[in-house]
Write a protein that holds these residues in place. Structure first.
Motif, PDB file in Angstrom:
ATOM      1  N   UNK A   1       1.556  25.497   2.859  1.00 40.96           N
ATOM      2  CA  UNK A   1       3.011  25.134   3.179  1.00 40.96           C
ATOM      3  C   UNK A   1       3.593  24.386   4.213  1.00 40.96           C
ATOM      4  N   UNK A   2       4.425  24.336   4.912  1.00 34.53           N
ATOM      5  CA  UNK A   2       4.876  23.979   6.176  1.00 34.53           C
ATOM      6  C   UNK A   2       3.835  22.810   6.550  1.00 34.53           C
ATOM      7  N   UNK A   3       3.888  21.984   5.777  1.00 35.08           N
ATOM      8  CA  UNK A   3       2.580  20.676   6.726  1.00 35.08           C
ATOM      9  C   UNK A   3       4.413  19.530   7.064  1.00 35.08           C
ATOM     10  N   UNK A   4       5.166  19.189   5.971  1.00 34.92           N
ATOM     11  CA  UNK A   4       5.964  18.146   6.510  1.00 34.92           C
ATOM     12  C   UNK A   4       6.702  18.851   6.882  1.00 34.92           C
ATOM     13  N   UNK A   5       7.856  18.763   8.333  1.00 34.28           N
ATOM     14  CA  UNK A   5       8.665  19.686   9.365  1.00 34.28           C
ATOM     15  C   UNK A   5       9.866  18.672   8.515  1.00 34.28           C
ATOM     16  N   UNK A   6      10.486  19.283   7.982  1.00 33.74           N
ATOM     17  CA  UNK A   6      11.830  19.021   8.002  1.00 33.74           C
ATOM     18  C   UNK A   6      12.213  18.273   6.016  1.00 33.74           C
TER      19      UNK A   6
ATOM     20  N   UNK B   1       7.503   5.484  14.707  1.00 31.65           N
ATOM     21  CA  UNK B   1       6.148   5.632  12.940  1.00 31.65           C
ATOM     22  C   UNK B   1       7.662   6.701  12.624  1.00 31.65           C
ATOM     23  N   UNK B   2       8.053   5.544  11.453  1.00 34.78           N
ATOM     24  CA  UNK B   2       9.456   6.839  10.516  1.00 34.78           C
ATOM     25  C   UNK B   2       8.895   7.655  10.345  1.00 34.78           C
ATOM     26  N   UNK B   3       8.204   7.990  10.622  1.00 41.76           N
ATOM     27  CA  UNK B   3       7.912   9.385   9.965  1.00 41.76           C
ATOM     28  C   UNK B   3       7.686  10.505  10.678  1.00 41.76           C
ATOM     29  N   UNK B   4       7.888   9.554  12.436  1.00 33.98           N
ATOM     30  CA  UNK B   4       8.033  11.012  13.487  1.00 33.98           C
ATOM     31  C   UNK B   4       8.820  11.774  13.322  1.00 33.98           C
ATOM     32  N   UNK B   5       9.853  12.435  13.304  1.00 30.68           N
ATOM     33  CA  UNK B   5      10.135  13.358  13.369  1.00 30.68           C
ATOM     34  C   UNK B   5      10.191  14.204  12.488  1.00 30.68           C
ATOM     35  N   UNK B   6       8.785  14.294  11.604  1.00 30.61           N
ATOM     36  CA  UNK B   6       8.672  15.357  10.792  1.00 30.61           C
ATOM     37  C   UNK B   6       7.158  15.683  10.835  1.00 30.61           C
ATOM     38  N   UNK B   7       6.495  14.675  11.918  1.00 32.09           N
ATOM     39  CA  UNK B   7       4.640  14.744  11.656  1.00 32.09           C
ATOM     40  C   UNK B   7       4.631  16.387  12.972  1.00 32.09           C
ATOM     41  N   UNK B   8       3.556  16.686  11.878  1.00 30.05           N
ATOM     42  CA  UNK B   8       2.922  17.869  11.975  1.00 30.05           C
ATOM     43  C   UNK B   8       1.733  17.036  13.668  1.00 30.05           C
ATOM     44  N   UNK B   9       1.559  15.877  13.246  1.00 31.26           N
ATOM     45  CA  UNK B   9       0.664  15.100  15.002  1.00 31.26           C
ATOM     46  C   UNK B   9       1.201  14.589  15.828  1.00 31.26           C
ATOM     47  N   UNK B  10       2.317  14.248  15.700  1.00 31.65           N
ATOM     48  CA  UNK B  10       2.891  12.466  16.442  1.00 31.65           C
ATOM     49  C   UNK B  10       2.837  13.046  18.074  1.00 31.65           C
TER      50      UNK B  10
END
Ligand code: SF4
Length: 320
Positions: free
Chosen positions: A262-267, A279-288
């Motif tokens: 759980x909680x791997x993807x933010x928002x 990267x379009x995923x950057x606001x949610x990426x735990x490794x950004x």
């Protein structure tokens, strides 16, 4: 390759300003008799791609080649021939089957529309053959769709898609409207049909366990772009993109030892209207990392190309 999709785009301006980038440069290929699955959260663009493959929507840019031919430049006769070879099975058979037509007419309609019905006896033989393929009795011809269960209705939809002996079927969430107990039966039916007739599938699906089991290659989409794509054993066995890792990590899997994370993807997933830069995923990426908000990562090949098989690629700055 039977189907080659290259740099497909669907952009449209919206009132009040801005552009929705529903599909933003997607490429993939499907060989005869193989299944390519497109996965990702709602709004990632996979259904738009399905509609484009079926010529229900015209792409803003890009090419779709079928058997080497550019589908988007076909004339009327070419489009008719393409439509005969590329059929679809949609999520909900209750809305895809005309409730006022008996099953016999539902199955005959595509044959008659393409002038392939033959005489009365030949048409009836073909309809009975189609029913047999999908495991329905001959008496089904004289009944209406509402007289069947959901699973049986999906069998009718599959029979209708098979009527013209297509080479490719677009499966748009073919089991998600069905009871869990019925899903495996429809999946097995589709697998048997593929083995018997060598039909290729492009499958749109949410159910990752189904995709892992059923597809030969998979594309993971995020906000209109391909995050990762490749042979299913490689993508499911060793996912490289943080979004794929999160998607697989949080999905229920048949493996009894697998604990959904759980909680791997933010928002929540962002919007295809003016998507984030970089990267379009950057606001949610735990490794950004800082570069992720500025530079668009390109798809990188992760394994050597071999034997014409799909190549494993992913778009992430961490993969250097
Ligand atoms: Fe995450 Fe950056 Fe990779 Fe995008 S490029 S997936 S934000 S690490």
């Amino acid at each position: 390759m039977l189907l080659e999709v290259h740099d497909l785009k669907k952009h449209f301006p919206v009132r009040g300003g801005g552009t929705v980038r529903a599909v933003d440069g997607v490429s993939f290929a499907v060989d005869a008799g193989q299944t390519y699955a497109l996965v990702g959260e709602s709004g990632c663009g996979k259904t738009t791609i399905a509609r484009q493959l079926l010529l229900l929507e015209r792409p803003s840019a890009g090419t779709i080649r079928f058997d080497g031919q550019d589908v988007l430049t076909l004339g009327r006769t070419g489009v008719l021939a393409y439509r005969r070879q590329v059929q679809a099975v949609f999520q909900d058979p209750s809305s895809s089957l005309n409730p006022r037509l008996k099953v016999g007419m539902l199955l005959a309609e595509p044959l008659l529309a393409h002038g392939l019905g033959g005489d009365r006896a030949a048409l009836r033989r073909r309809l009975l053959e189609l029913l047999e393929i999908v495991g329905l009795p001959p008496g089904a011809l004289d009944l209406y769709p509402h007289e069947f269960s959901g699973g049986q209705r999906q069998r009718i939809a599959v029979a209708r898609a098979l009527a013209l002996q297509p080479r490719l079927i677009v499966l748009d969430e073919p089991t998600s409207a069905l009871d869990v107990s019925i899903r495996a039966q429809i999946v097995n039916l589709l697998a048997d049909i593929q083995r018997s007739f060598g039909i290729a599938y492009v499958m749109i699906a949410h159910d990752l366990a189904l995709v892992e089991h059923f597809s030969s290659a998979v594309g993971v989409m995020y906000l209109g772009s391909m995050a990762e794509s490749g042979p299913s054993p490689a993508v499911f066995g060793a996912p490289r993109h943080p979004y794929t890792q999160a998607l697989l990590g949080s999905a229920p899997r048949p493996d009894p030892d697998h604990q959904p994370a759980e909680g791997l993807i933010l928002g929540e997933i962002g919007s295809a209207l003016n998507p984030p830069p970089g990267c379009k995923f950057h606001p949610r990426c735990p490794r950004a990392v800082p570069a992720c908000g500025k530079d668009l990562p390109r798809l990188r090949q992760l394994a050597p190309h071999g034997d014409g098989k799909p190549v494993h690629v992913a778009a992430c700055h961490l993969l250097v």
